[in-house]
Each structure stands twice: as C-alpha cells, then as structure tokens.
Design a protein around this motif. Structure first.
Motif, PDB file in Angstrom:
ATOM      1  N   LYS A   1       0.857  -1.183   0.000  1.00  0.00           N
ATOM      2  CA  LYS A   1       0.000   0.000   0.000  1.00  0.00           C
ATOM      3  C   LYS A   1       0.895   1.235   0.000  1.00  0.00           C
ATOM      4  O   LYS A   1       1.815   1.328   0.803  1.00  0.00           O
ATOM      5  CB  LYS A   1      -0.888   0.004   1.242  1.00  0.00           C
ATOM      6  N   ILE A   2       0.604   2.159  -0.912  1.00  0.00           N
ATOM      7  CA  ILE A   2       1.380   3.397  -1.001  1.00  0.00           C
ATOM      8  C   ILE A   2       0.447   4.576  -0.754  1.00  0.00           C
ATOM      9  O   ILE A   2      -0.565   4.736  -1.432  1.00  0.00           O
ATOM     10  CB  ILE A   2       2.059   3.552  -2.377  1.00  0.00           C
TER      11      ILE A   2
ATOM     12  N   LYS B   1      -1.460   5.435 -10.806  1.00  0.00           N
ATOM     13  CA  LYS B   1      -2.340   4.292 -10.549  1.00  0.00           C
ATOM     14  C   LYS B   1      -1.775   3.355  -9.467  1.00  0.00           C
ATOM     15  O   LYS B   1      -2.496   2.526  -8.934  1.00  0.00           O
ATOM     16  CB  LYS B   1      -2.613   3.529 -11.842  1.00  0.00           C
ATOM     17  N   LYS B   2      -0.491   3.504  -9.147  1.00  0.00           N
ATOM     18  CA  LYS B   2       0.133   2.676  -8.107  1.00  0.00           C
ATOM     19  C   LYS B   2      -0.003   3.297  -6.718  1.00  0.00           C
ATOM     20  O   LYS B   2       0.333   2.672  -5.724  1.00  0.00           O
ATOM     21  CB  LYS B   2       1.617   2.456  -8.429  1.00  0.00           C
ATOM     22  N   ILE B   3      -0.494   4.541  -6.667  1.00  0.00           N
ATOM     23  CA  ILE B   3      -0.688   5.227  -5.386  1.00  0.00           C
ATOM     24  C   ILE B   3      -2.090   4.879  -4.888  1.00  0.00           C
ATOM     25  O   ILE B   3      -3.083   5.126  -5.565  1.00  0.00           O
ATOM     26  CB  ILE B   3      -0.527   6.760  -5.544  1.00  0.00           C
ATOM     27  N   ASP B   4      -2.156   4.266  -3.707  1.00  0.00           N
ATOM     28  CA  ASP B   4      -3.438   3.787  -3.186  1.00  0.00           C
ATOM     29  C   ASP B   4      -4.307   4.886  -2.584  1.00  0.00           C
ATOM     30  O   ASP B   4      -5.525   4.829  -2.661  1.00  0.00           O
ATOM     31  CB  ASP B   4      -3.188   2.690  -2.144  1.00  0.00           C
ATOM     32  N   GLN B   5      -3.663   5.864  -1.957  1.00  0.00           N
ATOM     33  CA  GLN B   5      -4.450   6.966  -1.407  1.00  0.00           C
ATOM     34  C   GLN B   5      -3.589   8.219  -1.330  1.00  0.00           C
ATOM     35  O   GLN B   5      -2.369   8.146  -1.214  1.00  0.00           O
ATOM     36  CB  GLN B   5      -5.046   6.630  -0.045  1.00  0.00           C
ATOM     37  N   VAL B   6      -4.272   9.352  -1.415  1.00  0.00           N
ATOM     38  CA  VAL B   6      -3.619  10.647  -1.296  1.00  0.00           C
ATOM     39  C   VAL B   6      -4.288  11.375  -0.132  1.00  0.00           C
ATOM     40  O   VAL B   6      -5.507  11.546  -0.117  1.00  0.00           O
ATOM     41  CB  VAL B   6      -3.761  11.479  -2.591  1.00  0.00           C
ATOM     42  N   LEU B   7      -3.473  11.763   0.842  1.00  0.00           N
ATOM     43  CA  LEU B   7      -3.979  12.493   1.998  1.00  0.00           C
ATOM     44  C   LEU B   7      -3.416  13.904   1.978  1.00  0.00           C
ATOM     45  O   LEU B   7      -2.353  14.152   1.407  1.00  0.00           O
ATOM     46  CB  LEU B   7      -3.591  11.785   3.296  1.00  0.00           C
ATOM     47  N   ILE B   8      -4.121  14.809   2.617  1.00  0.00           N
ATOM     48  CA  ILE B   8      -3.764  16.227   2.594  1.00  0.00           C
ATOM     49  C   ILE B   8      -3.272  16.676   3.966  1.00  0.00           C
ATOM     50  O   ILE B   8      -3.913  16.407   4.982  1.00  0.00           O
ATOM     51  CB  ILE B   8      -4.984  17.100   2.210  1.00  0.00           C
TER      52      ILE B   8
ATOM     53  N   PHE C   1       5.798   9.975   0.940  1.00  0.00           N
ATOM     54  CA  PHE C   1       5.103   8.726   0.643  1.00  0.00           C
ATOM     55  C   PHE C   1       5.370   7.721   1.749  1.00  0.00           C
ATOM     56  O   PHE C   1       6.484   7.621   2.251  1.00  0.00           O
ATOM     57  CB  PHE C   1       5.601   8.138  -0.689  1.00  0.00           C
ATOM     58  N   ILE C   2       4.335   6.969   2.107  1.00  0.00           N
ATOM     59  CA  ILE C   2       4.460   5.894   3.093  1.00  0.00           C
ATOM     60  C   ILE C   2       4.176   4.597   2.350  1.00  0.00           C
ATOM     61  O   ILE C   2       3.108   4.439   1.753  1.00  0.00           O
ATOM     62  CB  ILE C   2       3.476   6.069   4.263  1.00  0.00           C
ATOM     63  N   VAL C   3       5.156   3.700   2.377  1.00  0.00           N
ATOM     64  CA  VAL C   3       5.019   2.420   1.698  1.00  0.00           C
ATOM     65  C   VAL C   3       4.888   1.344   2.770  1.00  0.00           C
ATOM     66  O   VAL C   3       5.766   1.191   3.627  1.00  0.00           O
ATOM     67  CB  VAL C   3       6.242   2.134   0.788  1.00  0.00           C
ATOM     68  N   GLU C   4       3.764   0.625   2.724  1.00  0.00           N
ATOM     69  CA  GLU C   4       3.495  -0.433   3.697  1.00  0.00           C
ATOM     70  C   GLU C   4       3.476  -1.778   2.980  1.00  0.00           C
ATOM     71  O   GLU C   4       2.744  -1.954   2.001  1.00  0.00           O
ATOM     72  CB  GLU C   4       2.149  -0.200   4.372  1.00  0.00           C
TER      73      GLU C   4
END
Length: 93
Positions: free
Chosen positions: A2-3, A33-40, A65-68
C-alpha cells in the motif's frame, strides 16, 4: 503493498508547488495508478490527516510517501525519485 502520498495545501488554499510537480510526474509516467491513497496536510491545521501522519513519522517535507508491505515496518520516502527507483520501478518488474 500500500502506497500513501501525503501532499500539502498552503494556508492560503494554494497547492504546494513541489507537490503539484510530483503529482504531474506521477500522472505523466502512469505511476499515479500505483498510489493507493492521497492524503492532505493543511498548513496550520495540525489535525488534518496528512499533518497527523507527518507528525507521527516526523516528516517535515511535502510531498512524502508511506510504503506499507506485509510483515515490514512502513517506509517513508521524502524523495520522489528514490520512491520511483526503489518501489515503483520494482513493482513494474
């Protein structure tokens, strides 16, 4: 995997310049498309989702970016090109 991308909105409501540049690169490369969510992270609003994550991971740059990945500690990337090299390109392989 998850990114999560955290981007910043300035106090006046304008987008962070660097965040806009990185978003443009993600879009043009097809990597968005590989980014699962964008937070502000809203400048001056410590309670915004992105600001809370920035505080938790002790990050003072935007975007980041946080990669889990399963079974591993989350990894934080503050440099877009490092994310591409270590994560996004590897995903494509």
């Amino acid at each position: 995997m998850k990114i999560t991308m955290v981007k910043k909105i300035m106090a006046d409501g304008s987008p962070c310049k660097k965040c806009s540049e990185v978003l443009e690169r993600l879009e043009s490369s097809g990597n968005m498309k590989k980014i699962d969510q964008v937070l502000i992270a809203i400048e001056g609003e410590a309670g915004s989702e992105g600001a809370l994550l920035a505080d938790f991971y002790q990050v003072d740059k935007a975007p980041f970016f946080i990669v889990e990945e399963d079974g591993q500690e989350p990894k934080v990337y503050t440099i877009y090109f490092k994310l591409v090299k270590e994560v996004l390109d590897r995903q494509a392989a």
